[in-house]
Design an enzyme around this catalytic site. Structure first.
Site, PDB file in Angstrom:
ATOM      1  N   ASN A   1      60.199 132.141  10.898  1.00  0.00           N
ATOM      2  CA  ASN A   1      59.890 133.565  12.204  1.00  0.00           C
ATOM      3  C   ASN A   1      60.902 134.433  12.235  1.00  0.00           C
ATOM      4  O   ASN A   1      61.104 135.549  12.648  1.00  0.00           O
ATOM      5  CB  ASN A   1      60.371 132.391  13.387  1.00  0.00           C
ATOM      6  CG  ASN A   1      58.894 131.529  13.934  1.00  0.00           C
ATOM      7  OD1 ASN A   1      57.724 132.620  13.760  1.00  0.00           O
ATOM      8  ND2 ASN A   1      58.829 130.072  14.103  1.00  0.00           N
ATOM      9  N   LYS A   2      62.361 134.043  11.458  1.00  0.00           N
ATOM     10  CA  LYS A   2      63.443 135.116  10.855  1.00  0.00           C
ATOM     11  C   LYS A   2      63.102 135.941  10.192  1.00  0.00           C
ATOM     12  O   LYS A   2      63.924 137.119  10.456  1.00  0.00           O
ATOM     13  CB  LYS A   2      64.505 134.084  10.730  1.00  0.00           C
ATOM     14  CG  LYS A   2      64.936 133.029  11.483  1.00  0.00           C
ATOM     15  CD  LYS A   2      66.494 131.748  11.307  1.00  0.00           C
ATOM     16  CE  LYS A   2      67.272 132.467  10.690  1.00  0.00           C
ATOM     17  NZ  LYS A   2      68.434 131.512   9.964  1.00  0.00           N
TER      18      LYS A   2
ATOM     19  N   ASP B   1      73.860 133.234   8.909  1.00  0.00           N
ATOM     20  CA  ASP B   1      74.112 130.843  10.155  1.00  0.00           C
ATOM     21  C   ASP B   1      74.310 132.033  11.118  1.00  0.00           C
ATOM     22  O   ASP B   1      75.221 132.949  11.797  1.00  0.00           O
ATOM     23  CB  ASP B   1      75.170 130.582   8.870  1.00  0.00           C
ATOM     24  CG  ASP B   1      75.026 129.239   9.759  1.00  0.00           C
ATOM     25  OD1 ASP B   1      73.790 128.895   9.709  1.00  0.00           O
ATOM     26  OD2 ASP B   1      75.646 128.064   9.406  1.00  0.00           O
ATOM     27  N   THR B   2      73.973 130.968  11.958  1.00  0.00           N
ATOM     28  CA  THR B   2      73.594 131.022  13.486  1.00  0.00           C
ATOM     29  C   THR B   2      74.802 129.897  14.825  1.00  0.00           C
ATOM     30  O   THR B   2      74.403 128.967  14.442  1.00  0.00           O
ATOM     31  CB  THR B   2      72.597 132.158  14.518  1.00  0.00           C
ATOM     32  OG1 THR B   2      72.605 133.051  13.818  1.00  0.00           O
ATOM     33  CG2 THR B   2      73.072 132.391  15.927  1.00  0.00           C
TER      34      THR B   2
ATOM     35  N   TYR C   1      67.703 128.200  21.244  1.00  0.00           N
ATOM     36  CA  TYR C   1      68.384 128.496  22.824  1.00  0.00           C
ATOM     37  C   TYR C   1      67.947 129.361  23.957  1.00  0.00           C
ATOM     38  O   TYR C   1      68.557 129.570  24.579  1.00  0.00           O
ATOM     39  CB  TYR C   1      69.827 128.006  22.459  1.00  0.00           C
ATOM     40  CG  TYR C   1      70.138 127.113  21.870  1.00  0.00           C
ATOM     41  CD1 TYR C   1      70.582 125.564  22.525  1.00  0.00           C
ATOM     42  CD2 TYR C   1      70.672 126.899  20.236  1.00  0.00           C
ATOM     43  CE1 TYR C   1      70.765 124.782  21.843  1.00  0.00           C
ATOM     44  CE2 TYR C   1      70.508 125.335  19.444  1.00  0.00           C
ATOM     45  CZ  TYR C   1      70.845 124.290  20.723  1.00  0.00           C
ATOM     46  OH  TYR C   1      71.428 123.728  19.829  1.00  0.00           O
TER      47      TYR C   1
ATOM     48  N   HIS D   1      73.150 139.580  18.738  1.00  0.00           N
ATOM     49  CA  HIS D   1      73.728 138.608  18.055  1.00  0.00           C
ATOM     50  C   HIS D   1      73.412 139.096  16.777  1.00  0.00           C
ATOM     51  O   HIS D   1      73.950 139.329  15.647  1.00  0.00           O
ATOM     52  CB  HIS D   1      74.286 137.295  17.570  1.00  0.00           C
ATOM     53  CG  HIS D   1      73.306 135.985  18.318  1.00  0.00           C
ATOM     54  ND1 HIS D   1      72.599 135.932  19.460  1.00  0.00           N
ATOM     55  CD2 HIS D   1      72.845 135.306  17.485  1.00  0.00           C
ATOM     56  CE1 HIS D   1      71.269 135.467  18.867  1.00  0.00           C
ATOM     57  NE2 HIS D   1      71.327 134.818  18.241  1.00  0.00           N
TER      58      HIS D   1
END
Length: 198
Positions: free
Chosen positions: A11-12, A68-69, A151, A177
Site C-alpha cells: 500500500n505504501k 517513518d511516520t 489512523y 504529512h
C-alpha cells in the site's frame, strides 16, 4: 530513475510511486532481498528512517530511501508517537490501534494531534539526506470514511472538514504529512539528478 524503498508494504509502495511520479520504485524483494525486516528501536523518527535505509543500502549499494511516520496526540503526552503502527501491540491491526487511541481519548477534551513523516534517502555514495512533512489535525470521536489505512479514519483535518479517510486519494496525497515530505524529496531528486526517467 531506479530507487529501492525500504518497505514490504505494498500500500505504501503504490502511494510512494504516485507521490514521486516514478514507476521505477522497487521493494527489497524486487532486487532479490527476501524477508527484509529491521527492528525499529530508534528513539526518533529520523533514527528509525535512517536505520531502515542504511540496512538496505548495505545490502544492495543502490539509491535507497525509507520513511517513518508518527502520530503525536497532545492530551496523551504525544503518544503513540513513533510507536503508532504497533500502539496496541506488535501484531496489532490498524483497527486495534485506532480503537486503543479512541478509548484513551474518551475522557479528554483536547483531541489535537499531528502526523509527522521523516524520509531518509541514501545516495549511491552512501550519503544520507532527510525530508519532513507535518499535518495538524484532531482525533475524531468516531471513524469517518472508508479510505486510507492506519489512523486515517479518525484523523480529522479541520481546514478541510474531513478525515483523511474521507478524502480523495489524490487530494490526500497533496496535503498529507507523507505527501508533503515526498514533495520535498521529489524536488531534491529533480535538482540532484537531471533526468529522473533514466
Amino acid at each position: 530513475m531506479e530507487l529501492v524503498f525500504a518497505s514490504n508494504n505494498i500500500n505504501k509502495l503504490e502511494q510512494v510511486k504516485l507521490l514521486l511520479d516514478n514507476d521505477k520504485v522497487l521493494m527489497p524483494k524486487d532486487i532479490g532481498i527476501e524477508g527484509f525486516d529491521v527492528i525499529e528501536d530508534g528513539h526518533t523518527l529520523k533514527e528509525n528512517a535512517f536505520k531502515k535505509a542504511n540496512e538496505l543500502y548495505k545490502s544492495c549499494k543502490k539509491r535507497v530511501f525509507s520513511d517513518d511516520t508518527g502520530l503525536f496526540v497532545k492530551a496523551l503526552d504525544n503518544r503513540p508517537g513513533i510507536y503508532a503502527h504497533r500502539y496496541a501491540g506488535e501484531d496489532a491491526t490498524d483497527k486495534d490501534n485506532r480503537d486503543k487511541l479512541l478509548d484513551e481519548l474518551s475522557d479528554k477534551a483536547n483531541r489535537d494531534a499531528y502526523f509527522l513523516t521523516v524520509i531518509c534517502f541514501i545516495d549511491e555514495d552512501g550519503k544520507d539526506y532527510y525530508f519532513e512533512g507535518r499535518l495538524d489535525g484532531t482525533i475524531s470521536e468516531i471513524e469517518l470514511g472508508d479510505g486510507g489505512f492506519g489512523y486515517d479514519k479518525i484523523f480529522y483535518v479541520k481546514k478541510y472538514e474531513k478525515s483523511l479517510g474521507q478524502m480523495d486519494i489524490n487530494f490526500k496525497n497533496q496535503i498529507s504529512h507523507r505527501g508533503l515530505a515526498m514533495k520535498e524529496f521529489k524536488k531534491f531528486l529533480e535538482d540532484k539528478y537531471e533526468n529522473l526517467n533514466n
